[in-house]
Scaffold this motif. Structure first.
Motif, PDB file in Angstrom:
ATOM      1  N   ARG A 295       1.454  -2.434 -11.154  1.00 36.16           N
ATOM      2  CA  ARG A 295       0.681  -2.464  -9.538  1.00 36.16           C
ATOM      3  C   ARG A 295      -0.813  -1.859 -10.130  1.00 36.16           C
ATOM      4  NH1 ARG A 295       2.366  -1.162  -4.487  1.00 36.16           N
ATOM      5  NH2 ARG A 295       1.501   1.165  -4.063  1.00 36.16           N
ATOM      6  N   GLN A 296      -1.507  -1.144 -10.855  1.00 34.28           N
ATOM      7  CA  GLN A 296      -3.030  -0.575 -11.410  1.00 34.28           C
ATOM      8  C   GLN A 296      -3.465  -1.643 -12.099  1.00 34.28           C
ATOM      9  OE1 GLN A 296      -4.182   2.518 -11.998  1.00 34.28           O
ATOM     10  NE2 GLN A 296      -3.001   2.789 -10.128  1.00 34.28           N
TER      11      GLN A 296
ATOM     12  N   TRP B 192       5.268   0.925 -11.403  1.00 40.30           N
ATOM     13  CA  TRP B 192       3.092   1.331 -11.168  1.00 40.30           C
ATOM     14  C   TRP B 192       2.172   0.722 -12.128  1.00 40.30           C
ATOM     15  CZ3 TRP B 192      -0.001   4.658 -13.179  1.00 40.30           C
ATOM     16  CH2 TRP B 192      -1.294   5.121 -12.043  1.00 40.30           C
TER      17      TRP B 192
ATOM     18  N   ASP C 282      -6.863   9.604  -6.549  1.00 39.75           N
ATOM     19  CA  ASP C 282      -7.543   8.747  -5.758  1.00 39.75           C
ATOM     20  C   ASP C 282      -8.894   8.437  -6.659  1.00 39.75           C
ATOM     21  OD1 ASP C 282      -5.659   8.898  -3.963  1.00 39.75           O
ATOM     22  OD2 ASP C 282      -7.454  10.266  -2.595  1.00 39.75           O
TER      23      ASP C 282
ATOM     24  N   MET D  54      -1.669  11.771 -10.230  1.00 38.59           N
ATOM     25  CA  MET D  54      -1.771  10.600  -9.091  1.00 38.59           C
ATOM     26  C   MET D  54      -3.399  11.475  -8.756  1.00 38.59           C
ATOM     27  SD  MET D  54       0.555   9.087  -8.698  1.00 38.59           S
ATOM     28  CE  MET D  54       0.837   8.429  -7.101  1.00 38.59           C
TER      29      MET D  54
ATOM     30  N   GLU E 222       0.954  -1.500  -0.170  1.00 41.84           N
ATOM     31  CA  GLU E 222       0.012   0.205  -0.327  1.00 41.84           C
ATOM     32  C   GLU E 222       0.852   0.989  -0.076  1.00 41.84           C
ATOM     33  OE1 GLU E 222      -2.571  -0.053   3.593  1.00 41.84           O
ATOM     34  OE2 GLU E 222      -3.616  -1.731   2.576  1.00 41.84           O
ATOM     35  N   ASP E 223       2.158   1.189   0.041  1.00 44.48           N
ATOM     36  CA  ASP E 223       2.820   2.280  -0.102  1.00 44.48           C
ATOM     37  C   ASP E 223       3.183   2.518  -1.286  1.00 44.48           C
ATOM     38  OD1 ASP E 223       5.261   4.375   0.465  1.00 44.48           O
ATOM     39  OD2 ASP E 223       6.257   2.945   2.039  1.00 44.48           O
ATOM     40  N   GLU E 224       2.966   3.743  -1.936  1.00 42.59           N
ATOM     41  CA  GLU E 224       3.007   4.034  -3.154  1.00 42.59           C
ATOM     42  C   GLU E 224       4.963   4.076  -3.404  1.00 42.59           C
ATOM     43  OE1 GLU E 224       1.299   4.700  -5.742  1.00 42.59           O
ATOM     44  OE2 GLU E 224      -0.329   4.207  -4.563  1.00 42.59           O
ATOM     45  N   SER E 225       4.967   4.350  -2.413  1.00 44.80           N
ATOM     46  CA  SER E 225       6.411   5.273  -2.865  1.00 44.80           C
ATOM     47  C   SER E 225       7.386   4.135  -2.903  1.00 44.80           C
ATOM     48  CB  SER E 225       7.731   5.707  -1.289  1.00 44.80           C
ATOM     49  OG  SER E 225       7.752   4.816  -0.413  1.00 44.80           O
TER      50      SER E 225
END
Length: 313
Positions: free
Chosen positions: A60-61, A57, A221, A219, A46-49
């Motif tokens: 992950r999407q 990335w 939500d 970015m 859950e860490d976007e870094s």
């Protein structure tokens, strides 16, 4: 074993449609790079870094979409995903093949397939581009051979459309048919992901390129609703399926694009997804000598099994 019984196509691969242009840029940078690996813990974090690059990335999407197919109740344990990109122009296609651990095949003649293969389309909304063809021809782990042993009996044709995401059984044969397109500026861009139980040998994680890759990302939500499946038109093509109901003869062929014309699937400039069942008939790429140069778009042909056998002999 894969839990997928047929090809599934989702309307939205990326959560935010504004990121399609950014993802296309990332894919074009990846096109000259080797295939990379991203571990499961990075995908699920859950860490976007955590992601090292734009490619990670994107994976992950896409995991948000395929998560339901990777549940342990369906596929057991899985270790991560392999990703790469393909950029084609001028109507160029890709030979039919099976995705596999290339190192295991080269050094041990061992066929190891991913759980799922998948394609994120990053072009195709403005022009009609070469379709992906996924067949039911696959490697049988028990028989240790390709089945069906003669020829595929069904093929799913998926035309590119921006942000469309296609996922299918990683054992299935697939490829991209050439077209008559001569425009070198019409570029077909796809980002490909294979989901694996175990990391393929000699496929490694990418260097850290986050600062370069992530600077233009939007970015957000939420975003568009996820997991919306697209409808698939199913056609049964029999040996008597010629316009006028004439039977197939040795040496005759029917352009698959012509079948789509006859079925009127091009409404409102659509980018169709078509499952063709063609027992007794073989789909083949068209050679230059068979192509109709006047046709605006030609993707392949259906021929009798006897004719295909005569070509081989």
């Amino acid at each position: 074993m894969s839990s997928l019984r047929k090809t599934i196509v989702y309307k939205d691969g990326l959560r935010c449609s504004e990121n399609v242009a950014w993802a296309k840029h990332v894919a074009m940078q990846l096109e000259s790079k080797p295939n990379y690996w991203v571990p499961r813990d990075v995908i699920e974090s859950e860490d976007e870094s955590v992601p090292r690059s734009g490619g990670e990335w994107i994976v992950r999407q896409l995991y948000d979409v395929v998560r339901e197919h990777l549940s342990e109740g369906q596929v057991g344990e899985w270790e991560g995903a392999e990703y790469w990109a393909q950029v084609y122009s001028g109507g160029r296609g890709l030979a039919f093949h099976l995705d596999k651990d290339e190192y295991a095949m080269k050094h041990r003649r061992e066929m190891v397939n991913p759980i799922y293969s998948s394609v994120l389309y990053l072009s195709g909304s403005k022009t009609l581009q070469s379709p992906t063809i996924v067949t039911n021809e696959h490697y049988d782990e028990i028989e240790k051979c390709i089945v069906p042993k003669d020829f595929p009996t069904c093929s799913t044709m998926v035309f590119p459309k921006e942000n469309r995401y296609c996922i299918f059984d990683g054992r299935c044969g697939h490829g991209v048919l050439d077209t008559n397109t001569k425009d070198e500026d019409d570029v077909r861009v796809v980002f490909l992901v294979n989901w694996w139980r175990k990391r393929p040998e000699e496929v490694h994680r990418c260097p850290d390129s986050k600062d370069d890759d992530m600077k233009n990302i939007v970015m957000v939500d939420g975003g568009e609703p996820r997991g919306r499946r697209e409808g698939i038109l199913e056609l049964t093509v029999t040996p008597r399926y010629l316009l006028g109901n004439e039977p197939f003869m040795i040496g005759s062929f029917l352009q698959s694009h012509g079948i789509l014309d006859a079925e009127d699937v091009w409404k409102e400039k659509s980018r169709p997804i078509v499952l063709m069942r063609h027992s007794g008939i073989v789909m083949i790429p068209l050679s230059l000598s068979m192509k109709n140069e006047d046709a605006p778009f030609v993707d392949g042909a259906l021929v009798s099994r006897e004719y295909q056998q005569s070509m081989i002999e």
